[in-house]
Design a protein around this motif. Sequence first.
Motif, PDB file in Angstrom:
ATOM      1  N   ALA A  38      38.672  26.770  33.855  1.00 40.46           N
ATOM      2  CA  ALA A  38      38.434  28.219  33.813  1.00 40.46           C
ATOM      3  C   ALA A  38      38.528  28.823  35.207  1.00 40.46           C
ATOM      4  O   ALA A  38      39.098  29.906  35.395  1.00 40.46           O
ATOM      5  CB  ALA A  38      37.061  28.505  33.203  1.00 40.46           C
ATOM      6  N   ARG A  41      42.084  29.065  36.416  1.00 39.30           N
ATOM      7  CA  ARG A  41      42.800  30.223  35.848  1.00 39.30           C
ATOM      8  C   ARG A  41      42.598  31.476  36.674  1.00 39.30           C
ATOM      9  O   ARG A  41      43.410  32.412  36.597  1.00 39.30           O
ATOM     10  CB  ARG A  41      42.343  30.465  34.399  1.00 39.30           C
ATOM     11  N   ASP A 294      32.088  31.497  30.668  1.00 41.09           N
ATOM     12  CA  ASP A 294      32.678  32.825  30.504  1.00 41.09           C
ATOM     13  C   ASP A 294      32.171  33.791  31.571  1.00 41.09           C
ATOM     14  O   ASP A 294      32.948  34.529  32.200  1.00 41.09           O
ATOM     15  CB  ASP A 294      32.334  33.341  29.102  1.00 41.09           C
ATOM     16  N   GLU A 297      33.549  32.926  35.030  1.00 42.35           N
ATOM     17  CA  GLU A 297      34.922  33.438  35.184  1.00 42.35           C
ATOM     18  C   GLU A 297      34.890  34.887  35.675  1.00 42.35           C
ATOM     19  O   GLU A 297      35.659  35.264  36.566  1.00 42.35           O
ATOM     20  CB  GLU A 297      35.668  33.354  33.853  1.00 42.35           C
ATOM     21  N   LYS A 302      37.613  37.522  36.756  1.00 41.06           N
ATOM     22  CA  LYS A 302      38.247  37.827  35.474  1.00 41.06           C
ATOM     23  C   LYS A 302      37.921  39.255  35.076  1.00 41.06           C
ATOM     24  O   LYS A 302      36.756  39.652  35.042  1.00 41.06           O
ATOM     25  CB  LYS A 302      37.774  36.869  34.376  1.00 41.06           C
TER      26      LYS A 302
END
Length: 312
Positions: A38, A41, A294, A297, A302
Amino acid sequence: MTAPLALTLIGAPTDIGASRLGAGMGPDALRVAQLGPALQRQGGTVRDRGNLAGPPNPGGPRDAATGLRHFAEVLAWCRTTHDAVLQALQAQQLPLLLGGDHSLAVGSISAVARHCRATGQRLRVLWLDAHADFNTPATSPSGNAHGTPVASLCGLGPPELARLAGFAPALAAGQLCQIGLRSVDDQEKHLIKQHAIEVYDMRAVDELGMREVMARALASVGADVHLHVSFDVDFLDPEIAPGTGTTVRGGPTYREAQLCMEMIADTGRLGSLDIVELNPALDVHNQTAELVVDLVESLFGKSTLVKDVLLR
């Protein structure tokens, strides 16, 4: 925010300072939830140095001399954590401490404080937690070290912990901001006031909104600041994050937590991170670990689709 060039994952698999067993499995639960991929990314180069080694949890009563349970073992884990985090910082890497319980923050933040003093940076610590963690051994009802790290970092308690940075206090007034508190002992309230700690409890979040709370907490974060985030999973409301040993109802919602992380990312100053008190033994199908990944990130940049569209 552009993701840092080099991220280092440091596992600290211990529940040595906790009231319940299981937080020692937290680092591997985060790996199972694909934390490394993650972060990749988001553009970072991720190195996972594996799990640190330390003494097992012996159980047993408080140490008579210090008033803490498992004091020798807590100190050993904090020293090992300190050394690993400092090594990563000196190598110009961003350390992500994967806990383990919150007593480990004495080690990680002491290392960050030492690094900031050596490099001339100003330190700012955001403590995301349901609890103040500001008990001393003398005021702690349980003697569990995960309820005392802020006191140690402010120079109170056993000197071996209080001076782990090589000086005390590791955190001075104005460097620490606590967000999300909703379970604070009377003695902790006194120490918070005495040490002039900046606090935004859940009433402040309700009254001001998370956006204003974070704007105030981040107002002093400039180009010369090293921003450290100490993220206790019980910061989150247990309805979305059941996998932690000390849940307290009434925490931030998913959207509030996302906004908190996104605004930290927007500063571009995140320099180190603790993720602590994830307890897979109390989780449901690893959902809390996946939620934490999550949120992390977002902490590393993100963006939501809406934000991406608005910035075009």
